[in-house]
Design an enzyme around this catalytic site. Structure first.
Site, short mmCIF file in Angstrom:
data_model
loop_
_atom_site.label_atom_id
_atom_site.label_comp_id
_atom_site.label_asym_id
_atom_site.label_seq_id
_atom_site.Cartn_x
_atom_site.Cartn_y
_atom_site.Cartn_z
N SER A 299 0.85 -1.19 0.00
CA SER A 299 0.00 0.00 0.00
C SER A 299 0.88 1.24 0.00
CB SER A 299 -0.90 0.00 1.24
OG SER A 299 -1.47 1.27 1.46
N ASN A 307 -1.94 -6.82 0.10
CA ASN A 307 -3.19 -6.92 -0.63
C ASN A 307 -3.19 -8.08 -1.62
OD1 ASN A 307 -4.26 -4.54 0.56
ND2 ASN A 307 -3.05 -3.30 -0.86
N ARG A 338 -22.29 -6.74 -46.59
CA ARG A 338 -21.20 -6.19 -45.78
C ARG A 338 -21.76 -4.98 -45.06
NH1 ARG A 338 -16.78 -4.40 -48.93
NH2 ARG A 338 -15.68 -4.17 -46.95
#
Length: 474
Positions: A299, A307, A338
């Site tokens: 962090s 984490n 197309r």
């Protein structure tokens, strides 16, 4: 560069789907077309050699310049064909007229896209196989490791971590099988201006090439079975062989099954990996702590944080790919022979979906290879509710003594007392039942590790399944 897309940054799929990779695939598609025409008598071998050499020359084609020039025609093939034609003319003037001859821009871009997808899926499949193998080892090692099964966020009945890991692996194998099947079916595109292959007939007639071409190459010993094949469809066969892609029954300019099937497989893969990641995120919460990533992320503010970054990035991908797949499914509704806009809408979402799935597969392989399992925490949580996790078992044990309705009533009351007053379930039951109706082996019934059902057998059964290969049926 992926500054805001760490999930795909630096991945093999990011490289395989970059502008340079797309440019290479576009040139490969043009080279293969000329080679296929040479193989079927619609172009001289010298032309194919000249186009191949010009396409391989570095520095002649700049993705940035092509992108800016693409605005004039709506796609990058038109300026690329101009540059490739000029490069061929500089080498062999007589060969320049065979560049892109008879094709339309969508033929080349669709074929190049299928080449990009085929190449990009190779590392995805490899990472999924790595993930499946890591999960196989984990499931086998924790075949009998008890933990609380949770439904609607609450403890339900005991299960094993091996069964949970085997379930993750099953989804990964499902994803691997789907992507393998889709990849093997990705087709070449060749239809000409409106899907009739008429231009190839016109050039053949103008140059006096027989309308019915002789057998060629490996088919020579099968004449006349292949000798009478229509020149357009015969060219389609040769083009598929030259690219290594599948041969479609029809031009698919507005029949977008290949893209839709790939979109579905990519969305499924993202979701399958997302299930794994969602469980890891939940079980690695501080207050649960049953799992942890081997090397969690830090962090910027809190030194103590570790984490679950890989699971986070996988989850982010799983939330995006279904939306991208929805765009690709929406492009199925393409008008005429197309379309205007529907085809163009596919390009970026398909590339983004490939990149997100590629990054998620890489992260899943890393996550599962170094996943930390904490059986002591799992057992602690099994005991945290004072026996409530086995009330289903106790209902079955009491039913012969009290009847099922009365057993359920007694357990409901005892469970409420345990939950609200903290009284152990065994104590609550002993107060509620006389000695005759009380099971003699109550303490054994309350042991959550003795109520794992068929968990072990299910793990063994699941681990019999192996990674699907293209030679095996899906």
């Amino acid at each position: 560069m992926g500054l805001l897309a760490p999930s795909r940054a630096g991945s093999a799929v990011a490289d395989a789907t970059g502008d340079a990779a797309y440019l290479r695939a576009l040139l490969d598609a043009e080279v293969a077309l000329t080679r296929a025409q040479a193989a079927t008598g619609l172009a001289p071998e010298e032309a194919a050699a000249a186009v191949t050499a010009a396409a391989a020359e570095p520095g002649l084609y700049d993705p940035g310049t092509l992108a800016r020039r693409a605005r004039a025609a709506g796609n990058p093939v038109v300026p690329l064909v101009a540059d490739l034609t000029a490069a061929v003319a500089a080498r062999a003037p007589d060969a320049a007229g065979y560049v892109h001859r008879g094709a339309t821009s969508q033929d080349i871009l669709d074929t190049a896209t299928m080449l990009v997808c085929t190449r990009a899926l190779e590392p995805v499949l490899a990472d999924l196989a790595r993930t499946a193998e890591a999960l196989r080892r984990t499931a086998a090692a924790h075949r009998d490791t008890p933990m609380a099964g949770r439904t609607l966020t609450q403890h339900a009945v005991p299960t094993t971590f091996g069964l949970k890991a085997a379930g993750w692996r099953s989804l990964v194998l499902d994803a691997h099988a789907r992507l393998t099947a889709v990849r093997a079916a990705l087709p070449v595109q060749l239809g000409g201006a409106a899907g009739t292959l008429a231009a190839f007939h016109a050039y053949a007639e103008a140059e006096g090439t027989p309308a019915v071409l002789p057998a060629y190459g490996a088919d020579a010993d099968r004449a006349p079975a292949t000798a009478g094949q229509d020149p357009g469809t015969r060219l389609l066969t040769a083009y598929a062989a030259a690219t290594g892609l599948a041969e479609p029954a029809l031009p698919w300019h507005t029949l977008r099954t290949p893209v839709a099937d790939l979109a579905g497989a990519l969305a499924f893969t993202a979701g399958a990996l997302g299930k794994l990641a969602a469980d890891v995120l939940t079980l690695s919460r501080t207050e649960i702590g049953e799992l942890s990533e081997g090397s969690g992320g830090g962090s910027s503010a809190m030194p103590h944080k570790a984490n679950p970054v890989r699971a986070t990035l996988i989850t982010a991908a799983a939330r995006q790919v279904p939306a991208l797949a929805a765009v690709l499914y929406g492009a199925l509704a393409a008008e005429d022979e197309r379309p205007a806009g529907a085809w163009h809408a596919e390009w970026q979402p398909l590339r983004d979906a490939l990149r997100l799935v590629g990054g998620a597969a890489r992260d899943a392989a890393e996550l599962t290879a170094d996943l930390r399992v904490h059986p002591d925490r799992m057992r602690h949580h099994l005991d945290a509710t004072g026996g409530l996790v086995v009330t289903e078992r106790l209902v079955a044990a009491l039913t012969p003594r009290t009847g099922r309705a009365e057993a359920r009533r007694l357990l409901d009351a005892a469970a409420r007392r345990t939950a609200e007053q903290g009284v152990p379930l065994a104590t609550a039951l002993r107060h509620a039942l006389d000695e005759e109706r009380l099971p003699a082996h109550l303490d054994q019934l309350l042991d959550p590790t003795g109520y794992l059902g068929s968990s072990g057998a299910l793990v063994d059964r699941a681990l019999e399944r192996t990674v699907h290969t293209p030679q095996e049926p899906v």
